[in-house]
Scaffold this motif. Structure first.
Motif, short mmCIF file in Angstrom:
data_model
loop_
_atom_site.label_atom_id
_atom_site.label_comp_id
_atom_site.label_asym_id
_atom_site.label_seq_id
_atom_site.Cartn_x
_atom_site.Cartn_y
_atom_site.Cartn_z
N ALA A 121 0.84 -1.20 0.00
CA ALA A 121 0.00 0.00 0.00
C ALA A 121 0.87 1.25 0.00
N SER A 122 0.30 2.36 -0.46
CA SER A 122 1.05 3.61 -0.53
C SER A 122 1.23 4.26 0.84
N SER A 123 0.36 3.93 1.77
CA SER A 123 0.44 4.52 3.11
C SER A 123 -0.17 3.56 4.13
N GLU A 124 0.11 3.82 5.40
CA GLU A 124 -0.37 2.94 6.47
C GLU A 124 -1.85 3.21 6.76
N TRP A 125 -2.45 2.29 7.50
CA TRP A 125 -3.88 2.38 7.77
C TRP A 125 -4.24 3.69 8.48
N HIS A 126 -3.47 4.05 9.51
CA HIS A 126 -3.82 5.25 10.28
C HIS A 126 -3.70 6.52 9.44
N GLU A 127 -2.79 6.52 8.47
CA GLU A 127 -2.64 7.69 7.60
C GLU A 127 -3.85 7.84 6.67
N GLN A 128 -4.34 6.72 6.17
CA GLN A 128 -5.52 6.76 5.32
C GLN A 128 -6.77 7.10 6.14
N ALA A 129 -6.82 6.59 7.36
CA ALA A 129 -7.96 6.88 8.23
C ALA A 129 -8.07 8.38 8.51
N GLU A 130 -6.93 9.04 8.66
CA GLU A 130 -6.93 10.49 8.89
C GLU A 130 -7.54 11.24 7.72
N LYS A 131 -7.28 10.78 6.51
CA LYS A 131 -7.85 11.43 5.32
C LYS A 131 -9.37 11.23 5.27
N VAL A 132 -9.81 10.07 5.70
CA VAL A 132 -11.25 9.79 5.73
C VAL A 132 -11.93 10.69 6.77
N GLU A 133 -11.31 10.84 7.91
CA GLU A 133 -11.85 11.73 8.95
C GLU A 133 -11.94 13.16 8.44
N GLN A 134 -10.89 13.61 7.76
CA GLN A 134 -10.86 14.98 7.24
C GLN A 134 -11.96 15.20 6.20
N PHE A 135 -12.23 14.19 5.41
CA PHE A 135 -13.30 14.27 4.40
C PHE A 135 -14.64 14.56 5.07
N LEU A 136 -14.92 13.87 6.17
CA LEU A 136 -16.18 14.10 6.88
C LEU A 136 -16.23 15.51 7.46
N LEU A 137 -15.12 15.99 7.99
CA LEU A 137 -15.10 17.35 8.54
C LEU A 137 -15.39 18.38 7.46
N GLU A 138 -14.92 18.13 6.26
CA GLU A 138 -15.14 19.07 5.16
C GLU A 138 -16.57 18.99 4.63
N LYS A 139 -17.09 17.78 4.49
CA LYS A 139 -18.41 17.59 3.88
C LYS A 139 -19.55 17.69 4.89
N GLN A 140 -19.28 17.38 6.16
CA GLN A 140 -20.31 17.43 7.21
C GLN A 140 -21.48 16.47 6.94
N ASP A 141 -21.21 15.43 6.15
CA ASP A 141 -22.27 14.49 5.79
C ASP A 141 -21.68 13.10 5.61
N PRO A 142 -22.04 12.14 6.46
CA PRO A 142 -21.48 10.79 6.33
C PRO A 142 -21.95 10.05 5.08
N LYS A 143 -22.91 10.63 4.36
CA LYS A 143 -23.39 10.00 3.14
C LYS A 143 -22.84 10.69 1.89
N ALA A 144 -21.84 11.54 2.08
CA ALA A 144 -21.32 12.32 0.95
C ALA A 144 -20.44 11.49 0.02
N ALA A 145 -19.86 10.42 0.52
CA ALA A 145 -18.97 9.59 -0.30
C ALA A 145 -19.73 8.39 -0.87
N ALA A 146 -19.65 8.23 -2.18
CA ALA A 146 -20.27 7.07 -2.82
C ALA A 146 -19.38 5.84 -2.59
N LEU A 147 -19.99 4.75 -2.15
CA LEU A 147 -19.25 3.53 -1.83
C LEU A 147 -19.55 2.44 -2.85
#
Length: 303
Positions: A121-147
């Motif tokens: 992988a390009s980065s460790e789990w905790h580093e990717q988790a931080e990006k996911v957390e930041q996405f929620l802070l920016e969007k303010q909506d847990p349904k903003a990302a299509a899965l």
């Protein structure tokens, strides 16, 4: 002649009256914008109210928490902690627990034990988790990302891990409302004894995980001068308590004591005899006082 003058006077009077009527009509026309002004002002007020509502956010201030089920394949059990202030999500933390790991997933990853980069992988789990957390802070909506069907998303650059747990738990937490937080500061805390026991050869260790202010995981173990882990030693059948006549192995009794702490949230809630043992936990005969003292010491860091 008199008739002509009378006719002329009447015409002048009618003309003056017509002129006055024309001026009044113009006056009425000039007041129409004034009549529409309140409507314009009202529209402006509605717009400002809408903006204020957006700025204030949509969530009730407080701490939100949700924990999922353990993944049947990996064994990790995700949990999410959110903080809302001014109606907006201001902090988001994604983590996980596992029976096979003494600490939380973020700590485990930071220690290099999760090994995503080692696996390509390009980065460790905790580093990717931080990006996911930041996405929620920016969007303010847990349904903003299509899965996709795998629970992954292309919406967050540099993130290849499964993110469905995070967004689903964040959504559940927000829907459930704020929780009453505990008295401790979130984090993972480690303590250990000062020296190796001269009789057993083990130096005791304790790890405590706190989320939403409460103890959610405790791990009792130890290390010897060979670097062996006490709990793993027991799991592997090397500690030999049952062989010595005990009803269960050391790690099985330790798990019960750990669960007691998670349930009661207070290492000072038990009393111990001179051997450091207690009758308060069914099926536990091992000495525990030193471990509960280590937990109390660990939680000093969480105040």
């Amino acid at each position: 002649m008199k008739k002509a003058l009378l006719f002329l006077s009447s015409a002048l009077v009618l003309g003056l009256l017509a002129g006055c009527g024309s001026n009044n009509a113009a006056g009425n026309g000039s007041t129409e914008p004034a009549n529409t002004a309140p409507a314009t002002a009202e529209s402006g007020t509605n717009s400002n109210s809408s903006t204020a509502s957006t700025e204030q956010g949509q969530f009730k201030d407080g701490v939100y928490y949700a924990i999922g089920e353990a993944d049947p394949d990996s064994g990790w059990q995700s949990y999410v902690t959110l903080t809302v202030s001014g109606g907006k999500i201001t902090a988001a933390k994604w983590n996980a627990l596992s029976e096979k790991a003494p600490v939380d997933k973020v700590t485990y990853s930071k220690e290099g034990k999760y090994g995503m980069k080692a696996g390509g992988a390009s980065s460790e789990w905790h580093e990717q988790a931080e990006k996911v957390e930041q996405f929620l802070l920016e969007k303010q909506d847990p349904k903003a990302a299509a899965l996709n069907d795998e629970g992954k998303t292309d919406a967050i650059s540099g993130v290849s891990i499964h993110v469905s747990d995070f967004f689903n738990l964040a959504d559940q937490a927000l829907a459930a409302g704020p929780v009453e937080p505990g008295i401790y500061k979130d984090g993972t805390y480690h303590t250990e004894g000062d020296e190796f026991d001269p009789h057993s050869g083990w130096k005791e260790t304790a790890d405590v995980v706190v989320a939403a202010g409460k103890i959610i995981k405790v791990n009792f173990s130890g290390v010897n001068d060979k670097g062996e882990d006490k709990k793993q030693n027991s799991i592997d059948g090397k500690y030999g308590m049952k062989a010595g006549g005990a009803s269960s192995e050391w790690h099985e009794q330790a798990v019960k004591a750990e669960a007691y702490l998670v349930e009661n949230q207070d290492p000072a809630s038990l009393t111990f005899n001179e051997e450091g043992k207690t009758d308060a936990i069914s099926g536990v005969s091992i000495s525990l006082k030193s471990y509960f003292d280590l937990v109390a010491k660990a939680l000093e860091q969480a105040k």
